[in-house]
Every structure is written in structure tokens, then in C-alpha cells.
Enzyme design. Structure first.
Site, PDB file in Angstrom:
ATOM      1  N   GLU A 111      -2.210  -4.543  12.352  1.00 57.11           N
ATOM      2  CA  GLU A 111      -1.091  -5.265  11.739  1.00 57.11           C
ATOM      3  C   GLU A 111      -1.580  -6.668  11.362  1.00 57.11           C
ATOM      4  OE1 GLU A 111       2.272  -3.948  11.549  1.00 57.11           O
ATOM      5  OE2 GLU A 111       1.199  -2.129  12.018  1.00 57.11           O
TER       6      GLU A 111
ATOM      7  N   GLY B 184      -8.598  -2.533   8.016  1.00 58.89           N
ATOM      8  CA  GLY B 184      -7.190  -2.540   7.600  1.00 58.89           C
ATOM      9  C   GLY B 184      -6.268  -1.719   8.497  1.00 58.89           C
TER      10      GLY B 184
ATOM     11  N   ARG C  21       7.167  -8.638  -4.795  1.00 62.38           N
ATOM     12  CA  ARG C  21       6.969 -10.080  -4.990  1.00 62.38           C
ATOM     13  C   ARG C  21       6.378 -10.398  -6.359  1.00 62.38           C
ATOM     14  NH1 ARG C  21       4.299 -11.320   0.189  1.00 62.38           N
ATOM     15  NH2 ARG C  21       5.977 -11.299   1.681  1.00 62.38           N
TER      16      ARG C  21
ATOM     17  N   THR D 270       0.826  -1.213   0.000  1.00 64.02           N
ATOM     18  CA  THR D 270       0.000   0.000   0.000  1.00 64.02           C
ATOM     19  C   THR D 270       0.858   1.261   0.000  1.00 64.02           C
ATOM     20  OG1 THR D 270      -1.528  -1.259   1.343  1.00 64.02           O
ATOM     21  CG2 THR D 270      -1.944   1.088   1.189  1.00 64.02           C
TER      22      THR D 270
ATOM     23  N   ASP E 164       3.613  -2.609  18.895  1.00 64.76           N
ATOM     24  CA  ASP E 164       3.748  -1.638  17.798  1.00 64.76           C
ATOM     25  C   ASP E 164       4.086  -0.258  18.377  1.00 64.76           C
ATOM     26  OD1 ASP E 164       3.025  -0.687  14.907  1.00 64.76           O
ATOM     27  OD2 ASP E 164       1.796   0.560  16.226  1.00 64.76           O
TER      28      ASP E 164
ATOM     29  N   LYS F 232       9.614   0.751  11.317  1.00 65.87           N
ATOM     30  CA  LYS F 232       9.828   0.979  12.760  1.00 65.87           C
ATOM     31  C   LYS F 232      10.595  -0.180  13.404  1.00 65.87           C
ATOM     32  CE  LYS F 232       5.338  -0.887  12.950  1.00 65.87           C
ATOM     33  NZ  LYS F 232       4.028  -0.543  12.520  1.00 65.87           N
TER      34      LYS F 232
ATOM     35  N   GLU G  98      10.959   9.251   8.550  1.00 67.23           N
ATOM     36  CA  GLU G  98       9.813  10.010   9.065  1.00 67.23           C
ATOM     37  C   GLU G  98       8.559   9.142   9.196  1.00 67.23           C
ATOM     38  OE1 GLU G  98       9.604  13.543  10.082  1.00 67.23           O
ATOM     39  OE2 GLU G  98       8.044  12.301  10.956  1.00 67.23           O
TER      40      GLU G  98
ATOM     41  N   VAL H  81       7.295   6.410  12.505  1.00 65.84           N
ATOM     42  CA  VAL H  81       6.596   6.722  13.759  1.00 65.84           C
ATOM     43  C   VAL H  81       5.389   7.607  13.468  1.00 65.84           C
ATOM     44  CG1 VAL H  81       6.789   7.871  15.999  1.00 65.84           C
ATOM     45  CG2 VAL H  81       8.736   6.596  15.092  1.00 65.84           C
TER      46      VAL H  81
ATOM     47  N   LYS I  55       7.705   2.275  18.174  1.00 63.42           N
ATOM     48  CA  LYS I  55       7.711   3.702  17.828  1.00 63.42           C
ATOM     49  C   LYS I  55       8.287   4.530  18.986  1.00 63.42           C
ATOM     50  CE  LYS I  55       3.684   2.842  14.898  1.00 63.42           C
ATOM     51  NZ  LYS I  55       2.217   2.764  14.872  1.00 63.42           N
TER      52      LYS I  55
END
Ligand code: HSE
Length: 434
Positions: A192, A189, A46, A14, A203, A107, A131, A134, A207
Site C-alpha cells: 500500500e 508495487g 483526477r 490501475t 490491511d 475494503k 468481490e 477481499v 479484509k
């Protein structure tokens, strides 16, 4: 106009696809702003056949991202695959060894290997920009590394996981269960691939590890973070918080204390009137307390293709414009060794919810255990009448004055052995915010 900047782009999920689309769609504007054209010269993903919404015909294709980093005719390497090890780390290291600047949204890579990679970059006369790693599109890294560089930071904290904030917000506003909200977050979505990474607090911890290093000029120390997720938060806690004038958020906090740096990720009660408490849904926020600027709060989209691509693009434009600051704000040789403050030394107020059997001596035992550990209560409320047979339990909610984590844990352990509690005690830390 200067010569073009040729990018090697590894990872066309994405975010990667969004970045390639933006570079195609905004090519004139970007060239105008940085004074040179930016072009994706090589890509690696891929599936070669997939249509990703941009014209890949002029781009060299590499099945292997390491080969792209090693051999691609590129001036900078953009890593948008994710993951901390294996070919991702290899590819980034290969690019750095060639002296290429690396732009990444990764991250995990930074949190696990950031210091080693910063050293490798510096040895090869280049840097890493991250950038997007996080809080997605929020310019948190630039703010910490550049805008606040003359400040002494005392605390960096925030809401760094959109999935958790989405779940807690919907539980509060719609009275929905944790499981129902998590399923919606997955369907939308936000979560994770493995949602335990989100709801377990990991997660946010990744960060935070990065922000802490930038805030205090120290080495990154992911392993030092105290992590507690949101899965034990119930509607009862959310309702009690509301009655007490708080809201519950998964907070990530990096704090300078007398004994070292405290890093923690856990559900926290924060004053309902605070600016941070207004940050709802999937939105992220990063707050910083510092000597010159006082307190600031940045809020915005912490995930999603266009928002994250916006942050990646800003790094690419910095590279194109020749603005490549030290990876972790200062040269790696000047980073301070991480000095950990123990979580047991954490000081603050606590919310405690007990399920107490209605028996003679139950309240006395609670009061004794608190007093034994030097804990002063701000309030104690039995939230509804207990049943009469002595076997059913009633919720008792307490709020303490400032105390230590060690004292609270000792008091709760002792209470659990006294035989008056039906379930494990619930404890939520209260964060002091202005
Ligand atoms: N899964 C993350 C979140 C987004 O829910 O905030 C990417 O970091």
C-alpha cells in the site's frame, strides 16, 4: 437483447483502467454472457488528459465522483477510488440513495461503514457488491455469501496480505532481512502507499472484518480485531520454525468460540505440511471450516490490476444479469450484533524465544513461571552454548501445549521482571490446522 447497462466508473487507477479496458476489449463476450451490452457511460478521475489504454471519447467526464453518482446517466455506480470517508463515502451514499447498485473494491469503506451502507442500500431497494475488496481476484465473497450459505461456519482464516506473505517467503527462502524484502515489495508495487498498513496487519484486518461478517451473519466489527504485524519476526524465528516443522505466515482468523467471535491478525506458526503453508509469495488464500463442506482453501492472486479487475467485472456482470444478493449475505435487519471474544481467552499453543543470561537459576525461573501459570511445555531447547562470563545470553526456544493467551502473557511479564532475560521475549502463536 435487453437494454444496455450504463456504468459510472469513479477512479481510473490501475484497477479502474483495467476494468474500463476489459469492458471495451471483451464487450461482445460480456454482452453474450449477460444478455445485454455493458458500457462505461461516465467516468471520474483526477487527470482528464492521461491516456489509460481505453477509448474514453464516448464517456461523460466528471471531475467530482459525487456528481457522477448523483447526476450521471447511469444504471450502476462502480467505485474504485479507495478510502473509507470523504467524497468516496459521499459518492457511494449518493448512488445508493438513487437506488443504483454499487460495485466497489474498497475494503476500508466496507470494514468501517459496511453495515450502515448495507442498511442504506436496503432502504433504497438496492445492494453493494464488493468481490474485489477481499483477496483481490479470489472469489472469496461469493464463496462465503452464496456457495456456503447453507453451512455453519466455525472458522474463516487465511493469508490476506500479499506484501507480508512475500516478505516472509523471501526471508525464509533466501535468508534476506525484513527491510530488504519490504523494499522489493514496494518496488514491485505490492505494498500500500503506506506500507505500515500492510506490515502492521491493518490491511488484512480490514479484509477479515468483512469475511467474519459473512461467515457468521454478524455485524462487521473492525475495532474488535486483535492486530499484530510482522515487523518483529526475525530470521531466528523463521529458522526455529523450520526446525520445529512450522512456517510463519501473517494469518487472519475469525473463529466462533463459546464466549463469542474471536478475530485476530498476527504472525502464526502453521504446520509446514499444511496446504496453507504452501501459499507463497504475493499469493493470498482464504480457508473456511464449516459443518457440511469441511475444510476448503481458495488460493490465488490477491492484488494486481487484471486479477482485481476480474473480481470487479464479475460483480458488474451480476448487476447486468439482475443477480444482486443482500450486501452482507442476509438483510441488514437480520445481522446478529457482534459478540466479541476477548483475546486473553484465546486458546492455543505458543512458540516462545527467550534471550537468557547463562546464570544459575535461569532455567529454574523459566520453568517456575510456566508452572505458576499452568503452562505445560512440549519442548524447550537452548539453541547454542551460552557464553561463560554470565553476561552474554543464549537463545532458548520453547513450544507450549495448548494454553491461554492470558496465561502466556502473565508468564512472560513475570519472566521479564526476574532479571534473567537480555531482551523482550518473543512469542508467536501456533495455529492448529489439519
Ligand atoms: N497491499 C495489499 C497486499 C493488496 O499486499 O495484499 C491490496 O489489498
Amino acid at each position: 437483447m435487453k437494454s444496455e447497462l450504463r456504468l459510472g466508473l469513479a477512479g481510473l487507477g490501475t484497477v479502474g483502467a483495467n476494468v474500463a479496458q476489459l469492458i471495451e476489449r471483451k464487450s461482445e463476450l460480456l454482452a453474450e454472457r449477460v444478455g445485454r451490452p455493458i458500457r462505461v457511460a461516465g467516468v471520474s478521475a483526477r487527470d482528464r488528459t492521461k491516456n489509460r489504454g481505453f477509448d474514453a471519447s464516448g464517456m461523460a467526464w466528471f471531475d467530482d465522483p459525487v456528481a457522477l453518482a448523483r447526476e450521471g446517466e447511469i444504471d450502476a455506480f462502480v467505485e474504485l477510488i479507495g478510502g473509507s470517508d470523504g467524497i468516496v463515502r459521499e459518492a457511494v451514499e449518493a448512488a445508493l440513495r438513487r437506488g443504483l447498485p454499487v460495485v466497489t473494491a474498497n475494503k476500508a469503506l466496507l470494514a468501517h461503514h459496511g453495515v450502515a451502507l448495507a442498511r442504506l442500500a436496503a432502504e433504497n431497494g438496492t445492494e453493494i457488491l464488493f468481490e474485489a475488496a477481499v483477496a483481490g481476484g479470489i472469489p472469496a465473497i461469493k464463496t462465503m455469501r452464496e456457495a456456503l450459505s447453507g453451512n455453519d461456519v466455525s472458522r474463516v482464516y487465511g493469508i490476506l496480505n500479499g506484501t507480508c506473505n512475500y516478505i516472509l517467503t523471501r526471508m525464509e527462502k533466501e535468508g534476506l532481512s525484513f527491510d530488504a524484502c519490504l523494499k522489493d515489495a514496494q518496488d514491485l508495487g505490492y505494498a500500500e502507499a503506506d506500507p505500515t498498513f500492510d506490515i502492521g496487519g491493518y490491511d488484512a484486518a480490514h479484509k477479515l472484518a468483512i469475511l467474519t461478517s459473512l461467515a457468521f451473519g454478524c455485524e462487521i466489527s473492525l475495532d474488535s480485531i486483535f492486530v499484530e504485524g510482522i515487523s518483529k519476526i526475525s530470521i531466528d524465528d523463521i529458522n526455529a520454525a523450520s526446525e520445529l516443522g512450522y512456517r510463519i505466515k501473517l494469518l487472519a482468523v475469525g473463529l466462533k468460540t463459546d464466549t463469542g467471535i474471536e478475530q485476530r491478525v498476527h504472525p502464526a506458526m502453521i504446520p509446514a505440511r499444511s496446504a496453507l503453508a504452501q501459499v507463497d509469495g504475493v499469493t493470498n488464500a482464504v480457508a473456511v471450516d464449516s459443518d457440511l463442506l469441511g475444510s476448503i482453501l481458495l488460493a490465488g492472486p490477491g492484488a494486481g490490476g487484471p486479477a482485481t479487475a476480474s473480481a470487479v467485472l464479475s460483480d458488474i456482470m451480476d448487476v447486468a444479469g439482475g443477480f444482486v444478493p443482500p450486501t452482507l449475505g442476509i438483510p441488514p435487519a437480520r445481522l446478529q450484533p457482534y459478540q466479541r471474544a476477548r483475546m486473553r481467552a484465546h486458546e492455543g499453543g505458543y512458540y516462545i524465544r527467550l534471550s537468557v543470561y547463562d546464570r544459575v537459576g535461569a532455567f529454574a525461573s523459566i520453568a517456575n513461571r510456566m508452572a505458576e501459570n499452568g503452562i505445560s511445555l512440549e519442548s524447550i531447547v537452548q539453541r547454542k552454548a551460552a557464553a561463560k562470563n554470565g553476561e552474554e545470553a543464549a537463545p532458548v526456544v520453547m513450544v507450549t501445549h495448548e494454553t491461554t493467551e492470558a496465561a502466556i502473557r502473565k508468564a512472560l511479564d513475570a519472566l521479564s521482571t526476574d532479571g534473567h532475560l537480555k531482551d523482550e521475549p518473543q512469542m508467536i502463536r501456533i495455529e492448529d490446522l489439519d
